[in-house]
Design an enzyme around this catalytic site. Structure first.
Site, PDB file in Angstrom:
ATOM      1  N   TYR A   1      21.416 -29.112 -17.225  1.00  0.00           N
ATOM      2  CA  TYR A   1      22.579 -28.782 -16.382  1.00  0.00           C
ATOM      3  C   TYR A   1      22.830 -27.275 -16.351  1.00  0.00           C
ATOM      4  CZ  TYR A   1      23.537 -33.651 -15.550  1.00  0.00           C
ATOM      5  OH  TYR A   1      23.422 -34.944 -15.116  1.00  0.00           O
TER       6      TYR A   1
ATOM      7  N   ASP B   1      27.365 -29.204  -6.853  1.00  0.00           N
ATOM      8  CA  ASP B   1      27.336 -27.739  -6.694  1.00  0.00           C
ATOM      9  C   ASP B   1      28.644 -27.289  -6.021  1.00  0.00           C
ATOM     10  OD1 ASP B   1      25.113 -28.509  -4.032  1.00  0.00           O
ATOM     11  OD2 ASP B   1      27.112 -27.666  -3.721  1.00  0.00           O
TER      12      ASP B   1
ATOM     13  N   HIS C   1      31.240 -36.989  -7.761  1.00  0.00           N
ATOM     14  CA  HIS C   1      30.390 -37.055  -8.952  1.00  0.00           C
ATOM     15  C   HIS C   1      30.583 -35.863  -9.880  1.00  0.00           C
ATOM     16  CE1 HIS C   1      27.612 -39.873  -6.475  1.00  0.00           C
ATOM     17  NE2 HIS C   1      28.634 -40.515  -7.007  1.00  0.00           N
TER      18      HIS C   1
ATOM     19  N   CYS D   1      37.871 -34.057 -27.235  1.00  0.00           N
ATOM     20  CA  CYS D   1      39.300 -33.899 -26.909  1.00  0.00           C
ATOM     21  C   CYS D   1      39.509 -33.756 -25.409  1.00  0.00           C
ATOM     22  CB  CYS D   1      39.873 -32.683 -27.659  1.00  0.00           C
ATOM     23  SG  CYS D   1      39.326 -31.097 -27.027  1.00  0.00           S
TER      24      CYS D   1
ATOM     25  N   CYS E   1      33.447 -26.828 -28.684  1.00  0.00           N
ATOM     26  CA  CYS E   1      34.808 -26.800 -28.155  1.00  0.00           C
ATOM     27  C   CYS E   1      35.649 -25.837 -28.995  1.00  0.00           C
ATOM     28  CB  CYS E   1      35.402 -28.204 -28.226  1.00  0.00           C
ATOM     29  SG  CYS E   1      37.165 -28.258 -27.868  1.00  0.00           S
TER      30      CYS E   1
ATOM     31  N   THR F   1      22.327 -37.877   2.747  1.00  0.00           N
ATOM     32  CA  THR F   1      22.415 -38.806   1.626  1.00  0.00           C
ATOM     33  C   THR F   1      21.580 -40.047   1.914  1.00  0.00           C
ATOM     34  OG1 THR F   1      23.910 -40.008   0.137  1.00  0.00           O
ATOM     35  CG2 THR F   1      24.521 -39.963   2.461  1.00  0.00           C
TER      36      THR F   1
ATOM     37  N   PRO G   1      17.052 -35.889   8.269  1.00  0.00           N
ATOM     38  CA  PRO G   1      15.734 -35.906   8.920  1.00  0.00           C
ATOM     39  C   PRO G   1      15.029 -37.256   8.761  1.00  0.00           C
ATOM     40  CG  PRO G   1      15.704 -34.515   6.958  1.00  0.00           C
ATOM     41  CD  PRO G   1      17.112 -34.936   7.174  1.00  0.00           C
ATOM     42  N   GLU G   2      15.468 -38.022   7.754  1.00  0.00           N
ATOM     43  CA  GLU G   2      14.864 -39.339   7.494  1.00  0.00           C
ATOM     44  C   GLU G   2      15.899 -40.448   7.681  1.00  0.00           C
ATOM     45  OE1 GLU G   2      11.429 -37.412   6.646  1.00  0.00           O
ATOM     46  OE2 GLU G   2      11.727 -39.597   6.793  1.00  0.00           O
TER      47      GLU G   2
HETATM   48  C1  BV8 Z   1      29.356 -46.642 -11.785  1.00  0.00           C
HETATM   49  C2  BV8 Z   1      25.955 -36.493 -10.851  1.00  0.00           C
HETATM   50  C3  BV8 Z   1      30.609 -48.252 -13.007  1.00  0.00           C
HETATM   51  C4  BV8 Z   1      24.946 -36.287 -11.948  1.00  0.00           C
HETATM   52  C5  BV8 Z   1      25.257 -38.566  -9.740  1.00  0.00           C
HETATM   53  C6  BV8 Z   1      22.874 -50.283 -13.526  1.00  0.00           C
HETATM   54  C7  BV8 Z   1      23.577 -49.706 -14.577  1.00  0.00           C
HETATM   55  C8  BV8 Z   1      24.695 -48.895 -14.383  1.00  0.00           C
HETATM   56  C9  BV8 Z   1      25.119 -48.638 -13.098  1.00  0.00           C
HETATM   57  C10 BV8 Z   1      24.401 -49.185 -12.051  1.00  0.00           C
HETATM   58  C11 BV8 Z   1      23.301 -50.022 -12.239  1.00  0.00           C
HETATM   59  N1  BV8 Z   1      22.835 -50.404 -11.021  1.00  0.00           N
HETATM   60  C12 BV8 Z   1      23.596 -49.833 -10.059  1.00  0.00           C
HETATM   61  C13 BV8 Z   1      24.546 -49.125 -10.684  1.00  0.00           C
HETATM   62  C14 BV8 Z   1      25.574 -48.339 -10.057  1.00  0.00           C
HETATM   63  C15 BV8 Z   1      25.040 -46.905 -10.035  1.00  0.00           C
HETATM   64  C16 BV8 Z   1      24.143 -46.787  -8.819  1.00  0.00           C
HETATM   65  O1  BV8 Z   1      24.632 -46.775  -7.721  1.00  0.00           O
HETATM   66  N2  BV8 Z   1      22.836 -46.689  -9.065  1.00  0.00           N
HETATM   67  C17 BV8 Z   1      21.918 -46.578  -7.944  1.00  0.00           C
HETATM   68  C18 BV8 Z   1      20.741 -45.679  -8.346  1.00  0.00           C
HETATM   69  C19 BV8 Z   1      21.465 -47.978  -7.549  1.00  0.00           C
HETATM   70  N3  BV8 Z   1      26.213 -46.086  -9.920  1.00  0.00           N
HETATM   71  C20 BV8 Z   1      26.777 -45.579 -11.022  1.00  0.00           C
HETATM   72  O2  BV8 Z   1      26.321 -45.686 -12.140  1.00  0.00           O
HETATM   73  C21 BV8 Z   1      28.091 -44.869 -10.782  1.00  0.00           C
HETATM   74  N4  BV8 Z   1      29.056 -45.346 -11.730  1.00  0.00           N
HETATM   75  O3  BV8 Z   1      28.917 -47.485 -11.080  1.00  0.00           O
HETATM   76  O4  BV8 Z   1      30.225 -46.892 -12.824  1.00  0.00           O
HETATM   77  C22 BV8 Z   1      31.704 -48.229 -13.975  1.00  0.00           C
HETATM   78  C23 BV8 Z   1      32.992 -48.495 -13.522  1.00  0.00           C
HETATM   79  C24 BV8 Z   1      34.008 -48.529 -14.453  1.00  0.00           C
HETATM   80  C25 BV8 Z   1      33.753 -48.256 -15.810  1.00  0.00           C
HETATM   81  C26 BV8 Z   1      32.449 -47.949 -16.230  1.00  0.00           C
HETATM   82  C27 BV8 Z   1      31.406 -47.919 -15.308  1.00  0.00           C
HETATM   83  C28 BV8 Z   1      27.943 -43.380 -10.990  1.00  0.00           C
HETATM   84  C29 BV8 Z   1      27.002 -42.811  -9.955  1.00  0.00           C
HETATM   85  C30 BV8 Z   1      27.035 -41.292 -10.035  1.00  0.00           C
HETATM   86  C31 BV8 Z   1      25.787 -40.768 -10.712  1.00  0.00           C
HETATM   87  N5  BV8 Z   1      25.787 -39.297 -10.688  1.00  0.00           N
HETATM   88  N6  BV8 Z   1      25.338 -37.218  -9.729  1.00  0.00           N
HETATM   89  C32 BV8 Z   1      23.903 -35.258 -11.599  1.00  0.00           C
HETATM   90  O5  BV8 Z   1      23.914 -34.717 -10.468  1.00  0.00           O
HETATM   91  O6  BV8 Z   1      23.074 -34.985 -12.478  1.00  0.00           O
HETATM   92  S1  BV8 Z   1      24.504 -39.318  -8.442  1.00  0.00           S
HETATM   93  C33 BV8 Z   1      23.278 -38.286  -7.883  1.00  0.00           C
HETATM   94  O7  BV8 Z   1      22.372 -39.108  -7.209  1.00  0.00           O
HETATM   95  C34 BV8 Z   1      23.732 -37.297  -6.864  1.00  0.00           C
HETATM   96  O8  BV8 Z   1      25.005 -36.794  -7.103  1.00  0.00           O
HETATM   97  C35 BV8 Z   1      23.678 -38.055  -5.588  1.00  0.00           C
HETATM   98  O9  BV8 Z   1      24.921 -38.597  -5.298  1.00  0.00           O
HETATM   99  C36 BV8 Z   1      22.757 -39.174  -5.911  1.00  0.00           C
HETATM  100  C37 BV8 Z   1      21.516 -39.049  -5.074  1.00  0.00           C
HETATM  101  O10 BV8 Z   1      21.891 -39.443  -3.841  1.00  0.00           O
HETATM  102  P1  BV8 Z   1      21.839 -38.436  -2.570  1.00  0.00           P
HETATM  103  O11 BV8 Z   1      22.943 -37.460  -2.614  1.00  0.00           O
HETATM  104  O12 BV8 Z   1      21.761 -39.355  -1.432  1.00  0.00           O
HETATM  105  O13 BV8 Z   1      20.553 -37.584  -2.721  1.00  0.00           O
HETATM  106  P2  BV8 Z   1      19.097 -38.099  -2.610  1.00  0.00           P
HETATM  107  O14 BV8 Z   1      18.278 -37.110  -3.316  1.00  0.00           O
HETATM  108  O15 BV8 Z   1      19.072 -39.520  -3.017  1.00  0.00           O
HETATM  109  O16 BV8 Z   1      18.766 -38.081  -1.046  1.00  0.00           O
HETATM  110  C38 BV8 Z   1      18.761 -36.869  -0.357  1.00  0.00           C
HETATM  111  C39 BV8 Z   1      18.944 -37.237   1.103  1.00  0.00           C
HETATM  112  O17 BV8 Z   1      19.007 -36.024   1.846  1.00  0.00           O
HETATM  113  C40 BV8 Z   1      17.771 -38.039   1.679  1.00  0.00           C
HETATM  114  O18 BV8 Z   1      18.264 -39.056   2.530  1.00  0.00           O
HETATM  115  C41 BV8 Z   1      17.009 -36.979   2.498  1.00  0.00           C
HETATM  116  O19 BV8 Z   1      16.348 -37.534   3.625  1.00  0.00           O
HETATM  117  C42 BV8 Z   1      18.131 -36.083   2.930  1.00  0.00           C
HETATM  118  N7  BV8 Z   1      17.726 -34.702   3.226  1.00  0.00           N
HETATM  119  C43 BV8 Z   1      16.712 -33.987   2.653  1.00  0.00           C
HETATM  120  N8  BV8 Z   1      16.681 -32.746   3.188  1.00  0.00           N
HETATM  121  C44 BV8 Z   1      17.696 -32.672   4.104  1.00  0.00           C
HETATM  122  C45 BV8 Z   1      18.364 -33.917   4.123  1.00  0.00           C
HETATM  123  N9  BV8 Z   1      19.414 -34.156   4.938  1.00  0.00           N
HETATM  124  C46 BV8 Z   1      19.820 -33.148   5.749  1.00  0.00           C
HETATM  125  N10 BV8 Z   1      19.246 -31.920   5.788  1.00  0.00           N
HETATM  126  C47 BV8 Z   1      18.176 -31.657   4.976  1.00  0.00           C
HETATM  127  N11 BV8 Z   1      17.592 -30.439   5.007  1.00  0.00           N
HETATM  128 ZN    ZN Z   2      37.476 -30.506 -28.147  1.00  0.00          ZN
END
Ligand code: BV8
Ligand code: ZN
Length: 248
Positions: free
Chosen positions: A69, A107, A122, A133, A150, A191, A217-218
């Site tokens: 990070y 970001d 996120h 804490c 901390c 996304t 684009p996709e």
């Molecule tokens: C939750 C921060 C419940 C961190 C991120 C099993 C176990 C546990 C959970 C789950 C599970 N199965 C499913 C889940 C739920 C899980 C989930 O959805 N998993 C997915 C993979 C199936 N979700 C969670 O765990 C969430 N929490 O459910 O908690 C809960 C509730 C109560 C109490 C306790 C628990 C938390 C999800 C958040 C995770 N953190 N980010 C970090 O950044 O390191 S998510 C991270 O991945 C990103 O932030 C982003 O959101 C995500 C990726 O998605 P995209 O943003 O879409 O990016 P990606 O790379 O995938 O795609 C890029 C896109 O851009 C493409 O479409 C591409 O074509 C396009 N592109 C490329 N170039 C361009 C473009 N578009 C335009 N212009 C361009 N030039």
């Molecule tokens: Zn602390």
């Protein structure tokens, strides 16, 4: 993409007064920030982002995860918002239009382009906090290595992002739901639309009968229900969408 799609999208934009711009990693791709789907490169090439971005990954190697990070925060600081970010900020300055940015990105490129972000679903690379804490720490510490302790309780700082398996910040989620309630248009940029519960938000918008313009684009999961997809990169499609018809 047909010019018909652009005309349709422009008609939708002209008719809207309360717009939610919902963004994912593709929004920042052309600033040089790899998307989550991009294979990790360099020293991170052998790591799985799904593991690094999880409580389990943190528990097993907090130094490695903190370093990932810190590296990402340093990289964001070294790049600039792109023409897509700037177009969203320009839209937000238009009279008669309310624009709310809801982003999955950790970001600060929307802010640095001049947008006010209603919701960081996120979390943020620049909001480290104590894992015990909960005390929030200065964004300057986001890139500090080794992992800082901390100042209040001596425990360790953690990145201020939402890991897989963690709940989304309730305030950000509520703000996102509130702006969705008032929206008469959603523009979804860069996304895959597969990470929940964030991905629910475009789905709900469509189910409420509000038009959805996708910029990608996709094809993605959003494409299946979007009113129109502008098939191209954000830095081209967003300026094209916003260009005044008499100027294009
Ligand atoms: C939750 C921060 C419940 C961190 C991120 C099993 C176990 C546990 C959970 C789950 C599970 N199965 C499913 C889940 C739920 C899980 C989930 O959805 N998993 C997915 C993979 C199936 N979700 C969670 O765990 C969430 N929490 O459910 O908690 C809960 C509730 C109560 C109490 C306790 C628990 C938390 C999800 C958040 C995770 N953190 N980010 C970090 O950044 O390191 S998510 C991270 O991945 C990103 O932030 C982003 O959101 C995500 C990726 O998605 P995209 O943003 O879409 O990016 P990606 O790379 O995938 O795609 C890029 C896109 O851009 C493409 O479409 C591409 O074509 C396009 N592109 C490329 N170039 C361009 C473009 N578009 C335009 N212009 C361009 N030039
Ligand atoms: Zn602390």
């Amino acid at each position: 993409m047909s010019t018909g799609d652009l005309d349709t999208a422009r008609d939708l934009l002209e008719a809207a007064s309360s717009i939610v711009v919902f963004t994912g990693a593709g929004m920042s791709a052309e600033s040089g920030i790899p998307t989550f789907r991009d294979a990790l490169t360099g020293i991170w090439a052998n790591h799985d982002p799904m593991t690094l971005a999880s409580p389990e990954g943190w528990a097993s190697d907090p130094d490695l995860v903190w370093a990932w990070y810190a590296d990402r925060a340093t990289r964001v600081r070294s790049v600039a918002p792109n023409a897509g970010h700037l177009a969203v900020a320009e839209l937000g300055r238009r009279r008669g239009v309310t624009v709310s940015v809801v982003t999955q990105n950790v970001d600060d490129l929307h802010e640095r382009a001049g947008s006010v972000v209603a919701s960081h679903l996120h979390g943020s690379l620049f909001a480290p906090r104590c894992q015990d804490c909960g005390r929030p720490e200065s964004s300057d510490l986001a890139a500090a290595t080794p992992r800082p302790a901390c100042p209040l309780c001596g425990s360790t700082l953690r990145p201020g992002v939402v890991w897989f398996g963690e709940p989304l910040p309730s305030d950000d989620w509520r703000r996102a739901e509130n702006v969705l309630d008032d929206a008469d248009l959603m523009i979804v940029v860069g996304t895959t639309g597969v990470v929940y519960p964030a991905a629910e938000l475009p789905e709900r918008t469509c189910a409420a009968g509000v038009p959805v313009i996708e910029v990608n684009p996709e094809p993605s999961a959003v494409t299946t229900f979007a009113t129109v997809r502008l098939a191209g990169p954000a830095t081209q499609m967003l300026p094209d969408l916003l260009a005044r018809r008499d100027q294009s």
